[in-house]
Design an enzyme around this catalytic site. Structure first.
Site, mmCIF file in Angstrom:
data_model
loop_
_atom_site.group_PDB
_atom_site.id
_atom_site.type_symbol
_atom_site.label_atom_id
_atom_site.label_comp_id
_atom_site.label_asym_id
_atom_site.label_seq_id
_atom_site.Cartn_x
_atom_site.Cartn_y
_atom_site.Cartn_z
ATOM 1 N N LYS A 116 11.246 -12.594 -0.976
ATOM 2 C CA LYS A 116 10.116 -12.048 -0.212
ATOM 3 C C LYS A 116 8.790 -12.641 -0.652
ATOM 4 O O LYS A 116 7.873 -12.773 0.151
ATOM 5 C CB LYS A 116 10.050 -10.542 -0.405
ATOM 6 C CG LYS A 116 11.209 -9.789 0.170
ATOM 7 C CD LYS A 116 10.867 -8.332 0.018
ATOM 8 C CE LYS A 116 11.937 -7.420 0.462
ATOM 9 N NZ LYS A 116 11.462 -6.038 0.402
ATOM 10 N N GLU A 200 1.508 -6.355 -4.230
ATOM 11 C CA GLU A 200 0.592 -6.514 -3.095
ATOM 12 C C GLU A 200 -0.167 -5.222 -2.846
ATOM 13 O O GLU A 200 0.168 -4.166 -3.377
ATOM 14 C CB GLU A 200 1.334 -6.981 -1.829
ATOM 15 C CG GLU A 200 2.228 -5.964 -1.202
ATOM 16 C CD GLU A 200 3.038 -6.491 -0.013
ATOM 17 O OE1 GLU A 200 3.131 -7.714 0.206
ATOM 18 O OE2 GLU A 200 3.617 -5.649 0.694
ATOM 19 N N HIS A 235 11.653 4.727 2.479
ATOM 20 C CA HIS A 235 11.513 3.353 2.973
ATOM 21 C C HIS A 235 12.701 2.868 3.795
ATOM 22 O O HIS A 235 12.883 1.678 3.992
ATOM 23 C CB HIS A 235 11.250 2.366 1.831
ATOM 24 C CG HIS A 235 10.064 2.734 0.984
ATOM 25 N ND1 HIS A 235 8.801 2.899 1.502
ATOM 26 C CD2 HIS A 235 9.958 2.975 -0.334
ATOM 27 C CE1 HIS A 235 7.977 3.233 0.533
ATOM 28 N NE2 HIS A 235 8.645 3.295 -0.585
ATOM 29 N N ARG A 291 19.031 -11.877 10.075
ATOM 30 C CA ARG A 291 20.317 -11.387 10.598
ATOM 31 C C ARG A 291 20.051 -10.470 11.778
ATOM 32 O O ARG A 291 18.892 -10.183 12.081
ATOM 33 C CB ARG A 291 21.012 -10.584 9.504
ATOM 34 C CG ARG A 291 20.064 -9.500 8.999
ATOM 35 C CD ARG A 291 20.708 -8.451 8.157
ATOM 36 N NE ARG A 291 19.722 -7.705 7.381
ATOM 37 C CZ ARG A 291 19.002 -6.691 7.815
ATOM 38 N NH1 ARG A 291 19.131 -6.247 9.056
ATOM 39 N NH2 ARG A 291 18.125 -6.087 7.034
HETATM 40 P P1 ADP Z 1 13.140 -3.484 2.196
HETATM 41 O O1 ADP Z 1 13.465 -4.928 2.429
HETATM 42 O O2 ADP Z 1 13.623 -2.956 0.893
HETATM 43 O O3 ADP Z 1 13.463 -2.618 3.363
HETATM 44 P P2 ADP Z 1 10.358 -3.819 2.965
HETATM 45 O O4 ADP Z 1 9.510 -4.846 2.305
HETATM 46 O O5 ADP Z 1 10.900 -4.142 4.331
HETATM 47 O O6 ADP Z 1 11.558 -3.431 1.993
HETATM 48 O O7 ADP Z 1 9.560 -2.461 3.050
HETATM 49 C C1 ADP Z 1 10.178 -1.273 3.483
HETATM 50 C C2 ADP Z 1 9.150 -0.216 3.754
HETATM 51 O O8 ADP Z 1 8.347 0.011 2.585
HETATM 52 C C3 ADP Z 1 8.136 -0.564 4.831
HETATM 53 O O9 ADP Z 1 8.616 -0.314 6.128
HETATM 54 C C4 ADP Z 1 6.979 0.373 4.455
HETATM 55 O O10 ADP Z 1 7.240 1.692 4.835
HETATM 56 C C5 ADP Z 1 7.011 0.322 2.930
HETATM 57 N N1 ADP Z 1 6.086 -0.722 2.425
HETATM 58 C C6 ADP Z 1 6.418 -1.956 1.992
HETATM 59 N N2 ADP Z 1 5.319 -2.653 1.603
HETATM 60 C C7 ADP Z 1 4.265 -1.837 1.788
HETATM 61 C C8 ADP Z 1 2.819 -1.962 1.578
HETATM 62 N N3 ADP Z 1 2.293 -3.075 1.098
HETATM 63 N N4 ADP Z 1 2.042 -0.909 1.906
HETATM 64 C C9 ADP Z 1 2.587 0.234 2.406
HETATM 65 N N5 ADP Z 1 3.905 0.418 2.602
HETATM 66 C C10 ADP Z 1 4.743 -0.598 2.310
#
Ligand code: ADP
Length: 446
Positions: A116, A200, A235, A291
Site C-alpha cells: 500500500k 498517513e 474497517h 481482484r
Molecule cells: P484494508 O485493506 O485493511 O481494508 P484500507 O486501507 O482499505 O484497509 O482501509 C479500510 C478502512 O479504514 C477505510 O475504508 C476507512 O474506513 C479506514 N481508513 C483507512 N485509512 C484511513 C485514513 N487515512 N483516515 C480515515 N480512515 C481511514
C-alpha cells in the site's frame, strides 16, 4: 477462449464464477477442502478435486495443491475469486510459469499495488491525490512521532501489506504513539509476515468511495462508476451501494477519471478497484484491490455489465467491447452482507442452518452457497449470503431491501439481518448522510 477454468475459491464467489462459465460455455473445476465436500460449488462444477484438510493454509491457500489440481484436470485458466490467493503475486507467477492463465492482472501489478505504501507513491507520481504521509516504511516510533508532528494529529498507522482492516491504529496524540506503533507492527508481522508500517493523515469523518476499473490486454481501460462502502464495522464493509449519494455528476466524473488515470499509469489489466476516502468535497487514493470485490454486484446492477464474464474475456485476450460512453448508470443498487454472527457483538456464529428460505420478487438477487442443512464452518469467513436489490431510485431501493430482509428466513444460526434493518431505518442513512463512523454511532453503547 478457455475450454476449462479452475476456481481457486469456495462459497458464493465460487458459484458466481461457475454461473458465468456456464453462460460462456466453459467447463469448470471446483477445488475444495475436506470441510467443503458437500458444498454447492462442488455440486455444480463439472469436476471437483479435494485439495486438503479444512484449515485454509492446508487447502485454499496451498499453491502446489491448486496447481496440481489444475494440471490433473487440464484446466487452462484459474479464477481466484476474492480473498485466499487472489492478491498473491507468487500464485499469479506460478500460474504463468505453468502455462495456466491467471484471471487477473499480471503478478508485477499485483505485487506493486499489494504494497500500500508503494502503491500510494506510484499514484502520487501519476497525479492522483493521496493523503499526506510517509513515502517509505517507518522504522521506529520516534520517526513515526516526528512525521506525525509534521502531518498533524490524528494520524493512522497502517500495515504496508495490510488488508481486511488489520494492522491499523489511529493515533490522536504524542503520548499514544509508542504503544500504538508497537501494536501495529506486531499485528502486521503476525497477520501478513511483513511488519512494515507507514503513516498517513487520519480523516475523522470520511466516506469510503471506490471506483470499479476494467481493462483489457491492449491498453483499453474504462471505469464502471463508483460504489459507496462507508457502512463498515472495524474497517470492514457491511452494506454497499451504487451510485454514491455524495457525488454530484461533476465530482463523479472527476473521481472516476482520476481512477482511470491511475490505472492507466500502471498499465492495469482486468477488473480492479481504486479505493478513495472522500471528505469535504475532496477525495484521496487509499489503495487498489487487484481482484473482483465482494460488492461487485451493485456495479453489475447499475451498469448491466457482468463483471466476472468481463474478467474471463479480458484474461482470454479479448478486446474490450465497451467504450467509456457506453457505460451508463441505470437506477440504484444496495447490497447487504448477511453474516452468521451475533449482530451487535460481531462474534461469528458458525453452525448448522436448519431453515434457509431466500428472499425473491422483483429486483432481488441473492448470491449464496448456503441451503437448509448447510453447515457454516468455523474455518472460513462468516458470510452466508449477499442480498442485492435494485430499483429506480435510492428510496425505492431502501424499501425493497427492507421487505427482502424481512422475508429472508435463516434459522439455526444468528445473523446480522436485524442490524441491516436498523441501518435502513436510520434517518441519516435514509438521507444519504454517511461516514465510516456511521455504524459506531448507531450501535448500542456498552
Ligand atoms: P484494508 O485493506 O485493511 O481494508 P484500507 O486501507 O482499505 O484497509 O482501509 C479500510 C478502512 O479504514 C477505510 O475504508 C476507512 O474506513 C479506514 N481508513 C483507512 N485509512 C484511513 C485514513 N487515512 N483516515 C480515515 N480512515 C481511514
Amino acid at each position: 477462449m478457455f475450454r476449462k477454468i479452475l476456481i481457486a475459491n469456495r462459497g458464493e464467489i465460487a458459484l458466481r464464477v461457475i454461473w458465468a462459465c456456464k453462460e460462456l460455455g466453459i467447463k469448470t473445476v471446483a477445488v475444495h477442502s475436506e470441510a467443503d465436500s458437500d458444498s454447492l460449488h462442488v455440486r455444480f462444477a463439472d469436476e471437483s478435486v479435494c485439495i486438503g484438510p479444512s484449515p485454509s493454509h492446508q487447502s485454499y491457500l496451498k499453491i502446489p495443491s491448486i496447481i496440481a489440481a489444475a494440471e490433473i484436470s487440464n484446466a487452462d485458466a484459474i479464477h481466484p475469486g476474492y480473498g485466499f490467493l487472489s492478491e498473491n503475486p507468487e500464485f499469479a507467477e506460478v500460474c504463468r510459469v505453468c502455462n495456466i492463465t491467471f484471471i487477473g492482472p499480471p503478478p508485477e501489478i499485483i505485487s506493486l499495488m499489494g504494497n500500500k505504501s508503494k502503491a500510494k507513491n506510484v499514484m502520487k507520481e501519476a497525479g492522483v491525490p493521496v493523503l499526506p504521509g510517509s513515502s517509505d516504511p517507518v522504522n521506529d516510533y520516534e520517526e513515526a512521532l516526528s512525521l506525525a508532528k509534521e502531518i498533524g494529529f490524528p494520524v493512522i498507522l497502517k500495515a504496508a501489506a495490510g488488508g481486511g482492516g488489520k494492522g491499523m491504529r489511529v493515533v490522536y496524540s504524542e503520548k499514544e504513539m509508542e504503544q500504538a506503533f508497537k501494536m501495529a507492527k506486531s499485528e502486521a508481522g503476525a497477520s501478513f509476515s511483513d511488519d512494515s508500517i507507514y503513516i498517513e493523515k487520519y480523516l475523522e469523518n470520511p466516506r469510503h468511495i471506490e471506483v470499479q476499473i476494467l481493462g483489457d490486454k491492449f491498453g483499453n481501460i474504462i471505469h464502471l462508476n463508483e460504489r459507496e462502502c462507508s457502512i463498515q464495522r472495524r474497517h470492514q464493509k457491511l452494506l454497499e451501494e451504487a451510485p454514491s449519494s455524495a457525488l454530484t455528476p461533476l465530482l463523479r466524473k472527476e473521481i472516476c477519471e482520476t481512477a482511470v488515470k491511475g490505472a492507466k499509469y500502471v498499465g492495469y489489466q482486468n477488473a480492479g478497484t481504486m479505493e478513495f476516502l472522500y471528505e469535504k468535497n475532496k477525495f484521496y487514493f487509499m489503495e487498489m484491490n487487484t481482484r473482483i470485490q465482494v460488492e461487485h454486484p451493485v456495479t453489475e446492477n447499475i451498469t448491466g455489465i457482468d463483471l466476472i464474464k468481463a474478467q474471463i474475456l479480458s484474461a482470454a485476450n479479448e478486446k474490450m467491447i465497451y467504450n467509456q460512453d457506453d457505460i451508463k448508470i441505470i437506477g440504484h443498487s444496495i447490497e447487504c452482507r448477511i453474516n452468521a454472527e451475533d449482530p451487535y457483538r460481531f462474534i461469528p456464529c458458525p453452525g448448522k442452518i436448519s431453515t434457509f428460505h431466500i428472499a425473491g420478487g422483483p429486483g432481488v438477487r441473492v448470491d449464496t452457497a448456503a441451503y437448509s442443512g448447510y453447515v457454516v464452518s468455523p474455518y472460513y469467513d462468516s458470510l452466508i449470503a449477499k442480498l442485492i436489490v435494485r430499483a429506480h431510485t435510492r428510496q425505492d431501493c431502501i424499501s425493497r431491501m427492507k421487505r427482502a430482509l424481512e422475508s429472508f428466513i435463516i434459522e439455526g444460526v444468528k445473523t446480522n439481518i436485524p442490524l441491516h434493518l436498523k441501518i435502513l431505518e436510520t434517518k441519516n442513512f435514509k438521507e444519504g448522510k454517511l461516514t465510516t463512523k456511521f455504524l459506531e454511532e448507531i450501535l448500542p453503547q456498552k
